[in-house]
Design an enzyme around this catalytic site. Structure first.
Site, mmCIF file in Angstrom:
data_model
loop_
_atom_site.group_PDB
_atom_site.id
_atom_site.type_symbol
_atom_site.label_atom_id
_atom_site.label_comp_id
_atom_site.label_asym_id
_atom_site.label_seq_id
_atom_site.Cartn_x
_atom_site.Cartn_y
_atom_site.Cartn_z
ATOM 1 N N GLY A 14 -9.368 4.037 6.635
ATOM 2 C CA GLY A 14 -9.138 5.467 6.744
ATOM 3 C C GLY A 14 -7.716 5.859 7.056
ATOM 4 C CG PHE A 15 -6.271 7.281 9.685
ATOM 5 C CD1 PHE A 15 -5.593 8.460 9.413
ATOM 6 C CD2 PHE A 15 -7.606 7.353 10.026
ATOM 7 C CE1 PHE A 15 -6.235 9.686 9.493
ATOM 8 C CE2 PHE A 15 -8.268 8.580 10.102
ATOM 9 C CZ PHE A 15 -7.577 9.748 9.842
ATOM 10 N N GLY A 16 -3.469 4.313 7.742
ATOM 11 C CA GLY A 16 -2.506 3.220 7.779
ATOM 12 C C GLY A 16 -1.953 3.037 9.186
ATOM 13 N N GLY A 17 -1.255 1.917 9.386
ATOM 14 C CA GLY A 17 -0.555 1.689 10.648
ATOM 15 C C GLY A 17 -1.402 1.184 11.794
ATOM 16 N N GLY A 31 1.299 -2.094 4.174
ATOM 17 C CA GLY A 31 1.851 -0.759 3.985
ATOM 18 C C GLY A 31 3.137 -0.557 4.745
ATOM 19 C CB SER A 32 3.802 0.458 8.256
ATOM 20 O OG SER A 32 2.792 -0.346 8.809
ATOM 21 C CG MET A 66 -11.861 -2.926 4.904
ATOM 22 S SD MET A 66 -10.287 -2.480 4.127
ATOM 23 C CE MET A 66 -9.564 -1.392 5.368
ATOM 24 C CG HIS A 90 -4.062 -1.698 -1.651
ATOM 25 N ND1 HIS A 90 -5.051 -2.556 -2.076
ATOM 26 C CD2 HIS A 90 -4.620 -0.923 -0.683
ATOM 27 C CE1 HIS A 90 -6.158 -2.328 -1.383
ATOM 28 N NE2 HIS A 90 -5.923 -1.330 -0.539
ATOM 29 C CG HIS A 101 -9.358 -0.006 -0.653
ATOM 30 N ND1 HIS A 101 -8.837 -0.161 0.607
ATOM 31 C CD2 HIS A 101 -10.707 -0.050 -0.506
ATOM 32 C CE1 HIS A 101 -9.830 -0.285 1.475
ATOM 33 N NE2 HIS A 101 -10.970 -0.222 0.821
ATOM 34 C CB SER A 117 -0.899 0.024 1.236
ATOM 35 O OG SER A 117 -1.500 1.290 1.371
ATOM 36 C CG ASP A 136 -6.149 -2.730 3.245
ATOM 37 O OD1 ASP A 136 -5.127 -2.507 3.914
ATOM 38 O OD2 ASP A 136 -6.695 -1.866 2.530
ATOM 39 N N GLY A 137 -5.031 -4.284 6.310
ATOM 40 C CA GLY A 137 -5.005 -3.658 7.625
ATOM 41 C C GLY A 137 -4.198 -4.450 8.627
ATOM 42 N N GLY A 138 -3.081 -3.877 9.052
ATOM 43 C CA GLY A 138 -2.274 -4.518 10.087
ATOM 44 C C GLY A 138 -1.577 -5.792 9.641
ATOM 45 C CG MET A 158 -8.620 7.119 1.973
ATOM 46 S SD MET A 158 -7.813 7.144 3.585
ATOM 47 C CE MET A 158 -6.802 5.673 3.475
ATOM 48 C CG ASP A 184 -5.422 2.578 0.533
ATOM 49 O OD1 ASP A 184 -6.330 1.735 0.412
ATOM 50 O OD2 ASP A 184 -4.332 2.319 1.069
ATOM 51 C CG MET A 237 -11.356 3.130 1.793
ATOM 52 S SD MET A 237 -10.013 3.123 2.985
ATOM 53 C CE MET A 237 -8.619 3.087 1.862
#
Length: 223
Positions: free
Chosen positions: A141-144, A196-197, A136, A32, A65, A9, A174-176, A36, A34, A67
């Site tokens: 809405g936010f990475g990390g 992402g991170s 999800m 990916h 993606h 991401s 997607d997420g964490g 938003m 995003d 959002m």
């Protein structure tokens, strides 16, 4: 089973040096992206002009993606820009099947995304209409953010429906996603992973290889 797909991401990338950040993930399957709009989620990222430039320079295909609110109006435009895959949120469309068909008619893969609070059950019988289901594993809405293990039953339901009906649909999370959480998602049935991170927090090429290996280990023990 095909190798798990790793889709970094760029939400975690350096936006000022985006072309270099894209070139750094050439070993990934897709990138990916995003979008938003500060309406559907409380954050603002980018729109069509930047996506068009990303499409022009990216070494790998775009996994959009969206959002955004009013996906019925805006999602087809991203397919028209040449994105390989366009995923919109179930919560942001009045007719997910009609929208997916429109995206497919343009020539992109059509994906549907579910926020953590959205039940997957009403969408299981619609899965043949989509090329990808995105579960999800954080609030969008936010990475990390931290991975939500309680989303795994939702993923398992989708995986069981996919197998029962012999569907050719990608199951994305997607997420964490990190080397520590990717195995849990792979065991629950995911085959496409957004990170992402976990990618941009180190040497991207190495991180992509580590994530792929971690997912592979769990996918193959399950198979």
């Amino acid at each position: 089973m095909k190798s798990p797909r790793i889709n970094p991401s760029i939400l975690s990338a350096d936006f000022v040096n985006l072309q270099a950040e894209l070139e750094a993930i050439a070993s990934a399957d897709l990138v990916h992206v995003d979008v938003m709009d500060n309406h559907f989620v409380p954050n603002l990222t980018m729109g069509p002009p930047i996506v068009e430039r990303i499409q022009a320079v990216s070494p790998v295909p775009l996994d959009m993606h969206l959002m955004i609110a009013d996906a019925d109006r805006w999602a087809p435009g991203y397919a028209e820009l040449g994105a390989y895959s366009v995923t919109f949120h179930a919560e942001a469309t009045n007719d997910p099947v009609a929208l997916a068909r429109k995206i497919r008619d343009i020539g992109a893969r059509a994906g549907i995304a579910l926020k953590p609070g959205t039940d997957v059950a009403p969408y299981l019988e619609l899965l043949p209409e989509f090329d990808q289901l995105l579960v999800m594993t954080v609030e969008p809405g936010f990475g990390g953010q931290a991975f939500m293990p309680d989303m795994m039953p939702k993923l398992q339901q989708a995986s069981e429906a996919k197998k029962a009906h012999g569907l050719d649909i990608w199951l994305q999370v997607d997420g964490g996603i990190t080397v520590d959480t990717i195995g849990m998602a792979a065991e629950a049935g995911a085959d496409t992973f957004v990170a992402g991170s976990a990618v941009y927090g180190g040497v991207p090429e190495q991180r992509i290889a580590e994530l792929r290996a971690a997912a592979n280990a769990h996918v193959h023990t399950k198979a």
